[in-house]
Scaffold this motif. Sequence first.
Motif, PDB file in Angstrom:
ATOM      1  N   GLY A 172      27.180  11.203 -14.121  1.00  0.00           N
ATOM      2  CA  GLY A 172      27.691  12.540 -14.409  1.00  0.00           C
ATOM      3  C   GLY A 172      29.053  12.879 -13.852  1.00  0.00           C
ATOM      4  N   THR A 173      29.990  11.971 -14.003  1.00  0.00           N
ATOM      5  CA  THR A 173      31.370  12.304 -13.614  1.00  0.00           C
ATOM      6  C   THR A 173      32.324  11.819 -14.695  1.00  0.00           C
ATOM      7  OG1 THR A 173      33.169  11.859 -12.040  1.00  0.00           O
ATOM      8  CG2 THR A 173      31.395  10.232 -12.104  1.00  0.00           C
ATOM      9  N   SER A 174      33.352  12.632 -14.954  1.00  0.00           N
ATOM     10  CA  SER A 174      34.320  12.254 -15.987  1.00  0.00           C
ATOM     11  C   SER A 174      35.291  11.196 -15.468  1.00  0.00           C
ATOM     12  CB  SER A 174      35.092  13.493 -16.452  1.00  0.00           C
ATOM     13  OG  SER A 174      35.814  14.032 -15.365  1.00  0.00           O
ATOM     14  N   LEU A 175      35.187  10.857 -14.206  1.00  0.00           N
ATOM     15  CA  LEU A 175      36.081   9.880 -13.555  1.00  0.00           C
ATOM     16  C   LEU A 175      37.553  10.243 -13.766  1.00  0.00           C
ATOM     17  CD1 LEU A 175      34.218   6.476 -14.229  1.00  0.00           C
ATOM     18  CD2 LEU A 175      34.272   7.796 -12.103  1.00  0.00           C
ATOM     19  N   ILE A 196      25.770   6.483 -16.004  1.00  0.00           N
ATOM     20  CA  ILE A 196      24.953   7.384 -16.829  1.00  0.00           C
ATOM     21  C   ILE A 196      25.756   8.641 -17.136  1.00  0.00           C
ATOM     22  CG2 ILE A 196      22.843   8.775 -16.913  1.00  0.00           C
ATOM     23  CD1 ILE A 196      21.643   6.806 -14.813  1.00  0.00           C
ATOM     24  N   ASP A 197      25.976   8.900 -18.402  1.00  0.00           N
ATOM     25  CA  ASP A 197      26.723  10.093 -18.819  1.00  0.00           C
ATOM     26  C   ASP A 197      26.507  10.259 -20.324  1.00  0.00           C
ATOM     27  OD1 ASP A 197      29.462  11.636 -17.378  1.00  0.00           O
ATOM     28  OD2 ASP A 197      29.023  11.951 -19.523  1.00  0.00           O
ATOM     29  N   PRO A 198      26.240  11.475 -20.795  1.00  0.00           N
ATOM     30  CA  PRO A 198      26.030  11.652 -22.241  1.00  0.00           C
ATOM     31  C   PRO A 198      27.321  11.541 -23.050  1.00  0.00           C
ATOM     32  CG  PRO A 198      25.874  13.762 -21.105  1.00  0.00           C
ATOM     33  CD  PRO A 198      26.043  12.715 -20.041  1.00  0.00           C
TER      34      PRO A 198
HETATM   35  N1  APR Z   1      23.940  14.663 -17.356  1.00  0.00           N
HETATM   36  C1  APR Z   1      24.895  13.775 -16.976  1.00  0.00           C
HETATM   37  N2  APR Z   1      26.193  13.989 -17.149  1.00  0.00           N
HETATM   38  C2  APR Z   1      26.567  15.144 -17.716  1.00  0.00           C
HETATM   39  C3  APR Z   1      25.643  16.120 -18.126  1.00  0.00           C
HETATM   40  C4  APR Z   1      24.259  15.855 -17.931  1.00  0.00           C
HETATM   41  N3  APR Z   1      23.305  16.697 -18.280  1.00  0.00           N
HETATM   42  N4  APR Z   1      26.333  17.162 -18.660  1.00  0.00           N
HETATM   43  C5  APR Z   1      27.630  16.845 -18.567  1.00  0.00           C
HETATM   44  N5  APR Z   1      27.782  15.624 -17.999  1.00  0.00           N
HETATM   45  C6  APR Z   1      28.982  14.858 -17.720  1.00  0.00           C
HETATM   46  C7  APR Z   1      30.157  15.122 -18.613  1.00  0.00           C
HETATM   47  O1  APR Z   1      30.038  14.358 -19.803  1.00  0.00           O
HETATM   48  C8  APR Z   1      31.325  14.661 -17.725  1.00  0.00           C
HETATM   49  O2  APR Z   1      31.595  13.291 -17.897  1.00  0.00           O
HETATM   50  O3  APR Z   1      29.417  15.212 -16.412  1.00  0.00           O
HETATM   51  C9  APR Z   1      30.806  14.924 -16.313  1.00  0.00           C
HETATM   52  C10 APR Z   1      31.442  16.091 -15.607  1.00  0.00           C
HETATM   53  O4  APR Z   1      32.804  15.835 -15.417  1.00  0.00           O
HETATM   54  P1  APR Z   1      33.727  16.880 -14.636  1.00  0.00           P
HETATM   55  O5  APR Z   1      33.436  18.258 -15.112  1.00  0.00           O
HETATM   56  O6  APR Z   1      35.095  16.378 -14.699  1.00  0.00           O
HETATM   57  O7  APR Z   1      33.133  16.795 -13.123  1.00  0.00           O
HETATM   58  P2  APR Z   1      33.440  15.724 -12.001  1.00  0.00           P
HETATM   59  O8  APR Z   1      33.760  14.402 -12.577  1.00  0.00           O
HETATM   60  O9  APR Z   1      32.339  15.821 -11.014  1.00  0.00           O
HETATM   61  O10 APR Z   1      34.748  16.345 -11.360  1.00  0.00           O
HETATM   62  C11 APR Z   1      35.334  15.735 -10.248  1.00  0.00           C
HETATM   63  O11 APR Z   1      36.878  17.520 -10.082  1.00  0.00           O
HETATM   64  O12 APR Z   1      37.554  19.739 -10.044  1.00  0.00           O
HETATM   65  C12 APR Z   1      36.982  18.759  -9.409  1.00  0.00           C
HETATM   66  O13 APR Z   1      36.485  18.832  -7.188  1.00  0.00           O
HETATM   67  C13 APR Z   1      35.887  18.939  -8.450  1.00  0.00           C
HETATM   68  O14 APR Z   1      34.363  17.283  -7.594  1.00  0.00           O
HETATM   69  C14 APR Z   1      35.005  17.778  -8.763  1.00  0.00           C
HETATM   70  C15 APR Z   1      35.960  16.759  -9.358  1.00  0.00           C
END
Ligand code: APR
Length: 231
Positions: A172-175, A196-198
């Motif tokens: 669940g991170t957009s990396l 794992i990411d949708p």
């Molecule tokens: N299950 C798994 N993944 C999911 C789900 C779900 N139900 N719903 C959404 N996602 C995925 C999205 O497809 C996306 O790839 O979660 C990811 C969220 O990405 P971001 O919103 O960019 O969050 P993240 O990667 O955690 O952001 C990193 O950016 O602004 C900052 O400090 C903040 O820690 C954060 C950092």
Amino acid sequence: MTKKRIVVLTGAGVSAESGISTFRDSGGLWEKYDIMEVATHEAWVRNQDLVMEFYNQRRKQLYEVEPNAAHHALVKLEEKYDVHIITQNVDDLHERAGSKKVMHLHGELKKVRSSIDENLVYDLDGWELKKGDKCEKGSQLRPHIVWFGEPVPMIPEAAQLSSTADIYMIIGTSLNVYPAAGLVGYTPPGCPVYLIDPAEVPVSHIPGVKVIREKAGKGTAELVEKLLKEA
Ligand code: APR
């Protein structure tokens, strides 16, 4: 026999099914708020009220949500593995589910710290940080959050941990955000990596990654079952 080590990097998506908004999805937080206005030190200097209110709302919401199937599955994984979670999330849902080793890269919503001495970190009582709440040295308390442009103090430890993984999971991170997105680069050669990411996430920098296009709840529960059988 010593347990194999699984290191798990989680992002906002792992908490999405608990009802916490991600940042960059459509409808995500960074569509509603300007990062520069709420998540930088400059914003804090310019408009403390707005920054405090932004994090107060996030903190308030955190008291209303619960860990989901993904958080719980990672706890179950500890039955047979030495599990270390590195989370970019500032929520406490991994801890509330029961995970024992959780490292927060970007801070913690329920903590606040001195704005003149970063070593003075406190648990906040309740959800609201107010103007006039001060540290023991008399300075205004700020959210215990790593803002954009600030160093990420836990990175050396997270990189070291990643270099000791037998198996690596990314959930669940957009990396999009470095240095967190680069941690997978520290895994030993040949270490299996599951993501794992949708949605489609850029993975060209992760050779051999096994991508599971599922939401965290289902994808994590299934992968954990498989890994427990293989242990
Ligand atoms: N299950 C798994 N993944 C999911 C789900 C779900 N139900 N719903 C959404 N996602 C995925 C999205 O497809 C996306 O790839 O979660 C990811 C969220 O990405 P971001 O919103 O960019 O969050 P993240 O990667 O955690 O952001 C990193 O950016 O602004 C900052 O400090 C903040 O820690 C954060 C950092």
